[in-house]
Every structure is written in structure tokens, then in C-alpha cells.
Design a protein around this motif. Structure first.
Motif, PDB file in Angstrom:
ATOM      1  N   LEU A  44      -0.692 -12.914  12.173  1.00 34.10           N
ATOM      2  CA  LEU A  44       0.547 -13.519  11.692  1.00 34.10           C
ATOM      3  C   LEU A  44       1.857 -11.669  11.359  1.00 34.10           C
ATOM      4  CD1 LEU A  44       1.246 -16.586  10.154  1.00 34.10           C
ATOM      5  CD2 LEU A  44       0.938 -16.234  12.936  1.00 34.10           C
ATOM      6  N   ALA A  45       0.437 -10.648  10.901  1.00 29.65           N
ATOM      7  CA  ALA A  45       2.059  -9.338  10.155  1.00 29.65           C
ATOM      8  C   ALA A  45       0.864  -8.275  10.249  1.00 29.65           C
ATOM      9  CB  ALA A  45       1.881  -9.452   9.057  1.00 29.65           C
ATOM     10  N   GLU A  46       1.531  -7.706  10.750  1.00 31.97           N
ATOM     11  CA  GLU A  46       0.451  -6.243  11.140  1.00 31.97           C
ATOM     12  C   GLU A  46       0.207  -5.618   9.074  1.00 31.97           C
ATOM     13  OE1 GLU A  46       1.962  -2.771  13.535  1.00 31.97           O
ATOM     14  OE2 GLU A  46       1.992  -4.482  14.959  1.00 31.97           O
ATOM     15  N   LEU A  47      -0.240  -4.784   8.991  1.00 33.94           N
ATOM     16  CA  LEU A  47      -0.634  -4.320   7.536  1.00 33.94           C
ATOM     17  C   LEU A  47      -0.612  -3.148   7.587  1.00 33.94           C
ATOM     18  CD1 LEU A  47      -1.596  -7.012   6.907  1.00 33.94           C
ATOM     19  CD2 LEU A  47      -4.013  -6.310   5.289  1.00 33.94           C
ATOM     20  N   ALA A  48       0.218  -1.901   6.528  1.00 38.16           N
ATOM     21  CA  ALA A  48       0.337  -1.036   6.510  1.00 38.16           C
ATOM     22  C   ALA A  48      -0.485  -0.859   4.733  1.00 38.16           C
ATOM     23  CB  ALA A  48       1.650  -0.972   6.082  1.00 38.16           C
ATOM     24  N   VAL A  49      -0.849  -0.505   4.409  1.00 37.13           N
ATOM     25  CA  VAL A  49      -1.592  -0.129   2.946  1.00 37.13           C
ATOM     26  C   VAL A  49      -1.339   1.814   3.297  1.00 37.13           C
ATOM     27  CG1 VAL A  49      -4.009   0.515   2.043  1.00 37.13           C
ATOM     28  CG2 VAL A  49      -4.128  -1.132   4.213  1.00 37.13           C
ATOM     29  N   VAL A  50      -0.774   1.861   1.380  1.00 37.93           N
ATOM     30  CA  VAL A  50      -1.105   3.112   0.551  1.00 37.93           C
ATOM     31  C   VAL A  50      -1.886   3.366   0.125  1.00 37.93           C
ATOM     32  CG1 VAL A  50       0.340   4.016  -1.216  1.00 37.93           C
ATOM     33  CG2 VAL A  50       1.683   2.612   0.979  1.00 37.93           C
ATOM     34  N   ILE A  51      -2.935   4.178  -0.630  1.00 40.32           N
ATOM     35  CA  ILE A  51      -3.318   4.850  -1.751  1.00 40.32           C
ATOM     36  C   ILE A  51      -3.360   4.443  -2.621  1.00 40.32           C
ATOM     37  CG2 ILE A  51      -5.357   6.378  -2.594  1.00 40.32           C
ATOM     38  CD1 ILE A  51      -6.362   6.359  -0.001  1.00 40.32           C
TER      39      ILE A  51
ATOM     40  N   THR B 296      10.079 -19.524  11.416  1.00 39.94           N
ATOM     41  CA  THR B 296      12.486 -19.621  11.233  1.00 39.94           C
ATOM     42  C   THR B 296      12.394 -18.191  11.959  1.00 39.94           C
ATOM     43  OG1 THR B 296      11.749 -17.903   9.315  1.00 39.94           O
ATOM     44  CG2 THR B 296      12.609 -20.734   9.541  1.00 39.94           C
ATOM     45  N   ARG B 297      12.186 -16.865  11.834  1.00 40.68           N
ATOM     46  CA  ARG B 297      12.717 -15.703  12.485  1.00 40.68           C
ATOM     47  C   ARG B 297      11.570 -15.139  13.389  1.00 40.68           C
ATOM     48  NH1 ARG B 297      13.367 -12.779   6.592  1.00 40.68           N
ATOM     49  NH2 ARG B 297      13.511 -11.028   7.880  1.00 40.68           N
ATOM     50  N   PRO B 298      11.907 -15.334  14.553  1.00 36.89           N
ATOM     51  CA  PRO B 298      11.176 -15.723  16.066  1.00 36.89           C
ATOM     52  C   PRO B 298      11.714 -13.974  16.531  1.00 36.89           C
ATOM     53  CG  PRO B 298      12.256 -16.834  16.680  1.00 36.89           C
ATOM     54  CD  PRO B 298      12.505 -16.981  15.269  1.00 36.89           C
ATOM     55  N   GLN B 299      12.372 -13.213  16.054  1.00 36.51           N
ATOM     56  CA  GLN B 299      12.874 -12.034  16.296  1.00 36.51           C
ATOM     57  C   GLN B 299      12.727 -11.137  15.591  1.00 36.51           C
ATOM     58  OE1 GLN B 299      14.586 -14.425  14.957  1.00 36.51           O
ATOM     59  NE2 GLN B 299      16.417 -13.732  13.509  1.00 36.51           N
ATOM     60  N   ASP B 300      12.022 -11.329  14.829  1.00 32.95           N
ATOM     61  CA  ASP B 300      11.203 -10.275  13.733  1.00 32.95           C
ATOM     62  C   ASP B 300      10.326 -10.563  13.999  1.00 32.95           C
ATOM     63  OD1 ASP B 300      14.088  -9.891  13.427  1.00 32.95           O
ATOM     64  OD2 ASP B 300      13.759 -11.136  11.073  1.00 32.95           O
ATOM     65  N   ALA B 301       9.397  -8.837  13.730  1.00 29.51           N
ATOM     66  CA  ALA B 301       8.221  -9.076  13.752  1.00 29.51           C
ATOM     67  C   ALA B 301       7.753  -8.211  12.418  1.00 29.51           C
ATOM     68  CB  ALA B 301       8.249  -7.555  14.656  1.00 29.51           C
ATOM     69  N   PHE B 302       6.677  -8.391  11.509  1.00 29.79           N
ATOM     70  CA  PHE B 302       6.697  -8.291  10.925  1.00 29.79           C
ATOM     71  C   PHE B 302       5.072  -7.621  10.203  1.00 29.79           C
ATOM     72  CE2 PHE B 302       9.130 -12.533  10.547  1.00 29.79           C
ATOM     73  CZ  PHE B 302       9.965 -12.243   9.482  1.00 29.79           C
ATOM     74  N   VAL B 303       5.302  -6.212   8.820  1.00 25.64           N
ATOM     75  CA  VAL B 303       4.914  -5.685   8.915  1.00 25.64           C
ATOM     76  C   VAL B 303       4.891  -5.727   7.123  1.00 25.64           C
ATOM     77  CG1 VAL B 303       4.022  -3.098   8.212  1.00 25.64           C
ATOM     78  CG2 VAL B 303       5.477  -3.977  10.126  1.00 25.64           C
ATOM     79  N   PHE B 304       3.441  -6.644   6.513  1.00 24.53           N
ATOM     80  CA  PHE B 304       2.865  -6.334   5.278  1.00 24.53           C
ATOM     81  C   PHE B 304       2.291  -5.039   4.597  1.00 24.53           C
ATOM     82  CE2 PHE B 304       0.420  -8.495   1.660  1.00 24.53           C
ATOM     83  CZ  PHE B 304       1.774  -9.282   1.316  1.00 24.53           C
ATOM     84  N   ILE B 305       3.301  -5.584   3.615  1.00 24.52           N
ATOM     85  CA  ILE B 305       3.368  -3.382   2.738  1.00 24.52           C
ATOM     86  C   ILE B 305       2.482  -3.774   1.759  1.00 24.52           C
ATOM     87  CG2 ILE B 305       3.490  -1.436   2.327  1.00 24.52           C
ATOM     88  CD1 ILE B 305       6.054  -2.491   3.760  1.00 24.52           C
ATOM     89  N   LEU B 306       1.218  -3.104   1.742  1.00 25.09           N
ATOM     90  CA  LEU B 306       0.156  -3.003   0.124  1.00 25.09           C
ATOM     91  C   LEU B 306      -0.564  -1.715   0.252  1.00 25.09           C
ATOM     92  CD1 LEU B 306      -2.376  -6.229   1.682  1.00 25.09           C
ATOM     93  CD2 LEU B 306      -1.724  -4.084   2.933  1.00 25.09           C
ATOM     94  N   GLY B 307      -0.701  -2.017  -1.699  1.00 29.41           N
ATOM     95  CA  GLY B 307      -1.406  -1.392  -1.916  1.00 29.41           C
ATOM     96  C   GLY B 307      -3.383  -1.044  -1.945  1.00 29.41           C
ATOM     97  N   SER B 308      -4.224  -0.309  -1.897  1.00 29.09           N
ATOM     98  CA  SER B 308      -5.556  -0.159  -1.444  1.00 29.09           C
ATOM     99  C   SER B 308      -6.008  -1.328  -2.622  1.00 29.09           C
ATOM    100  CB  SER B 308      -5.626   1.148  -0.830  1.00 29.09           C
ATOM    101  OG  SER B 308      -5.705   2.283  -2.151  1.00 29.09           O
TER     102      SER B 308
END
Ligand code: ATP
Length: 198
Positions: free
Chosen positions: A125-132, A95-107
Motif C-alpha cells: 500500500l505504500a512505498e518505503l523511504a529509509v534513512v540510516i 479514504t484518500r484515493p487521490q493520494d499516494a503514500f510513502v512511509f518514511i522510517l529509520g533503518s
């Protein structure tokens, strides 16, 4: 094209660990804004008793009020049944082809990724971003062995270690102990007024 960070969670209740995770990822990965996505029926918590979604969403809104870069997305609350991240990402990318998504999560959540529903779809479908997160290590190579698509699709985000969890907060509130400063003031006020977790 906007780069949008997503923080999925139960937020029962939302706490400053969630806000710091979002803010550090926003800045370090140059994200345009972050969307908190409260889960409806969290698949891995189905057996537990989870607070009514309307309260969890209200607490998220209270926590992010007045911060334009932090938003709430109710997509999982509007959908019945289990909240699978893969389904959410399918809907968002369609539904939002104009947006790129980064999924943020804890380790701790990343460690569990191989057990999630359709992890290969998620990292496709998304890049991941990880926080310890205290109490869990960041062993990305082990996760990549189970979810090969994760390689080259993840980022490490530096953030202060926060040993705060919603589970502990619920226990503290039920015992009548103070959780001031661990959750935003407006969330505390909401918890007090509605009388949840007592
Ligand atoms: P619970 O204690 O009930 O499991 P939680 O505190 O982990 O709740 P969630 O809503 O399940 O909260 O977490 C949403 C996301 O935020 C997850 O990816 C989780 O890893 C991350 N997260 C939560 N608390 C922290 C924290 N203190 N530091 C880093 N990441 C966190």
C-alpha cells in the motif's frame, strides 16, 4: 495526485532526528507534504509506559507549527487499540484515493519490519523511504528475503546521521540534564510547562 510522506512513531518526545528525516525525504523524493502519525498504543512498545497521547500529539504540533509542508495526522489516536501501520494504510488508501503514500522510517525500524503486523500489506500500500540511523545497518536484502514485496518499493534517503533517540532524551530530562537543540524550542517549553519526563 499528491505524493504524501508518512512518519509513524511514538514521538515520546518528538526530536530533531524526526524532523530531519521528514525534511530530507520530502526534498529527495519530491513529496508534496509530510504527515506525522503519532501511534496510540504502539504495538511494539505495549509493555513500556508511553506518555499520554495528548501530550505526544501536542509536542508534534509544537514542533511543526508554522511549517506548511509538515502536518500531523491523528488517525491512529482516533482509533482504539493497537496502532498497526497496515490498518492505518488501509484506511488512508481507501479514504484518500487521490493520494499516494510513502512511509518514511529509520533503518532500525526497517530491520524490524519482518516482525511487524502484515508487512506485505504495508509494502503493497505504500512505498518505503529509509534513512540510516546510527547503531543500525541498512541490510535491505535481508529484509527483502522476509518481505519480498519490498523489492522495487523502497528508496534510500540521504540524511545527516543523528544519534538522538526519544529514550535517551527521556533519560537526560529525568536526570536534569539539558536537551536543548535536540528538540525544537517549542517542544522544550511544552515539556517544561507540563512537567513530563521529570
Ligand atoms: P525510542 O528511543 O523511544 O525508540 P525513537 O527516537 O526511535 O524513540 P520513534 O518515535 O519510535 O522515536 O521513531 C519514529 C521513526 O523515526 C522510526 O521510524 C525511527 O526509526 C525514526 N527515527 C527516530 N529517531 C531517528 C534518528 N535519530 N535518525 C533516523 N531516524 C530516526
Amino acid at each position: 495526485m499528491a505524493r504524501v510522506g508518512l512518519v509513524g512513531g511514538t514521538f515520546d518526545p518528538v526530536h530533531i532526528g524526526h524532523l530531519i528525516l521528514a525534511e530530507c525525504a520530502r526534498e529527495q523524493l519530491h513529496l508534496d507534504w509530510i504527515e506525522f502519525v503519532p501511534a496510540n498504543t504502539p504495538p511494539h512498545k505495549a509493555e513500556d509506559r508511553v506518555t499520554d497521547a495528548k501530550h505526544r500529539a501536542a509536542m508534534v504540533l509544537a514542533a511543526i507549527a508554522g511549517v506548511p509542508e509538515l502536518r500531523m495526522n491523528a488517525i491512529e489516536l482516533e482509533r482504539n487499540g493497537r496502532s498497526y501501520t497496515s490498518d492505518t494504510l488501509r484506511m488512508l488508501t481507501t479514504t484518500r484515493p487521490q493520494d499516494a503514500f510513502v512511509f518514511i522510517l529509520g533503518s532500525d525500524s526497517l530491520e524490524d519490519l519482518p516482525n511487524w503486523h502484515e508487512p506485505d500489506v504495508i509494502v503493497g500500500l505504500a512505498e518505503l523511504a529509509v534513512v540510516i540511523r546510527p547503531g543500525s545497518s541498512l541490510d535491505v536484502q535481508t529484509v527483502i528475503r522476509h518481505v519480498p514485496g519490498l523489492a522495487n518499493r523502497w528508496h534510500r534517503v540521504q540524511a545527516p546521521l543523528m544519534a538522538i533517540s526519544s529514550t535517551d532524551l527521556r533519560t537526560e530530562i529525568a536526570a536534569g540534564r539539558s536537551v536543548r537543540f535536540q528538540v525544537p524550542e517549542a517542544v522544550l517549553t511544552y515539556i517544561d510547562e507540563v512537567g513530563i519526563y521529570r
